[in-house]
Motif scaffolding. Structure first.
Motif: not given
Length: 409
Positions: A337-352
């Motif tokens: 669940a944690g990995v997926e939550r982090v990966a979701e931010f990356m997929k949405l382009g909201k991770f920097f």
């Protein structure tokens, strides 16, 4: 009102097969939000009426039917509450935590661990409904099938996909022996034509590439492969400090270490839902006094009330942080669940990631890969990755109830 107004085409196929009655086990598998649980809840009501009629013919005054799920909470959320919301049927548990409807004793069985065997033994059931079947202990699932030995009894089950080597897939879904009498229906998200098109579009856009997309959207039983964070784009996501917005909400993740790396990462959220790695502090062979000082310095820069989501494996270190007025909170360490939550931010382009913050982050993220045997990330080169997961998953968890629960609907 026609059937098309009530059920999707896929749900109608399931209902038709159920009414034909030529099966022992029916398994609905596939994507999240695809309509599996809704039709299974409807079949559950059909099952209870069938049991009542059969019990009257057999002069059985207290017919039992199994309602199984990973926990009492999942049974309530996915079945009991859904029956109320979807069909206006309110069930109340008795002093034994059983439910009653149409004169049938609905007996709960908790499947997540082997301890659930105790609840499944010692009685004969007219049928069973297993929610979240892939989360069940295989021995408990088998025992439920054994308990449902009345003539004409059925076991209906729903599940989201897992690895193709999962016991539910190999032993039941892929079992083509006609004497097994198992019907399998596979759902994709697009099968749920009642979902709003903009929701489907958004869900597809935010679901991380690779395994998560194949399982959650396409409903496939696939293995994890390659990099865990396939959507990380270094060229676009690594930025200079000059691009950091003002007025960030700041929090930290802490992974304890000594012979392997200890890590504190500092994160900030802006008002647009973007997250930023602001600082990374990574070292080996450092005692707790060192990490207390690092945390104190972070507090001086960002405020004394920020959260430090910490690995609970070292309660002595957690206590030391708290004694020094550092707001250390044991993190929920749910890996997938944690990995997926982090990966979701990356997929949405909201991770920097701020370039000046990087120590071991870039090295780890390109070595953080799936373990084909377990279907989870390998426990290698993961200290910064764990710190990141603790921080992002826990800081956003309370605001993501739909995200966390939708995978089982």
């Amino acid at each position: 009102m026609s059937m098309n107004d009530l059920l999707t085409v896929k749900q109608q196929e399931v209902l038709h097969a159920y009414l034909q009655g030529d099966f022992k086990t029916m398994i609905l598998t596939g994507a999240v939000r695809s309509g599996k649980t809704f039709i299974d809840n409807l079949l559950f009501l059909y099952e209870l009426r069938r049991v009542k009629q059969q019990a009257e013919l057999e002069n059985e005054k207290h017919p039992q039917y199994i309602l199984a799920g990973a926990s009492s909470g999942s049974i309530y959320n996915n079945v009991i509450a859904s029956l109320s919301n979807q069909f206006g049927i309110d069930l109340r548990a008795d002093k034994h935590n059983h439910y009653h409807l149409y004169g049938v004793d609905i007996t709960p069985v908790y499947t997540k661990s082997i301890s659930g065997l105790a609840g499944a033994r010692g009685f004969t059931a007219y049928g069973g409904y297993v929610n979240e079947a892939s989360l069940a202990n295989p021995a408990v699932f088998s025992e439920i099938l054994s308990r449902c030995s009345k003539a004409g009894s059925h076991v209906i089950a729903d599940t989201n996909p897992d690895a193709p080597t999962h016991w539910l897939k190999t032993d039941y879904i892929d079992n083509e022996n006609p004497d097994n009498k198992t019907l399998v229906f596979t759902f994709t998200m697009d099968d749920n034509t009642f979902l709003a098109p903009d929701y489907v579009k958004q869900k597809k856009a935010q679901t991380p590439t690779g395994m998560f997309y194949n399982r959650e959207i396409l409903g496939l039983w696939v293995s994890a492969d390659g990099l865990v964070y396939q959507d990380f784009d270094e060229d676009r996501m690594v930025i200079p400090a000059s691009q950091i917005p003002n007025d960030l909400h700041v929090y930290c993740g802490v992974d304890w270490g000594f012979e392997h790396k200890g890590v504190i990462t500092v994160w900030g959220d802006d008002d647009d839902g973007n997250i930023y790695l602001l600082e990374e502090h990574t070292s080996k062979y450092k005692y707790i006094s060192y990490w207390v000082q690092v945390a104190k310095d972070i507090q001086k820069r960002y405020g004394y009330n920020i959260n430090f989501w910490v690995d609970s494996a070292r309660p002595d270190n957690v206590s030391e942080f708290q004694r020094n007025d550092i707001n250390a909170i044991n993190a929920d360490k749910a890996r997938m669940a944690g990995v997926e939550r982090v990966a979701e931010f990356m997929k949405l382009g909201k991770f920097f990631v701020v370039d000046s913050a990087i120590d071991q982050f870039t090295s780890e993220i390109y070595q953080y890969v799936w373990d084909e045997n377990t279907g989870e990330p390998k426990k290698e080169q993961d200290d910064v990755m764990d710190s990141m997961r603790y921080a992002i998953f826990n800081e956003h968890k309370d605001n993501d109830i739909e995200f966390l629960s939708s995978r089982y609907i």
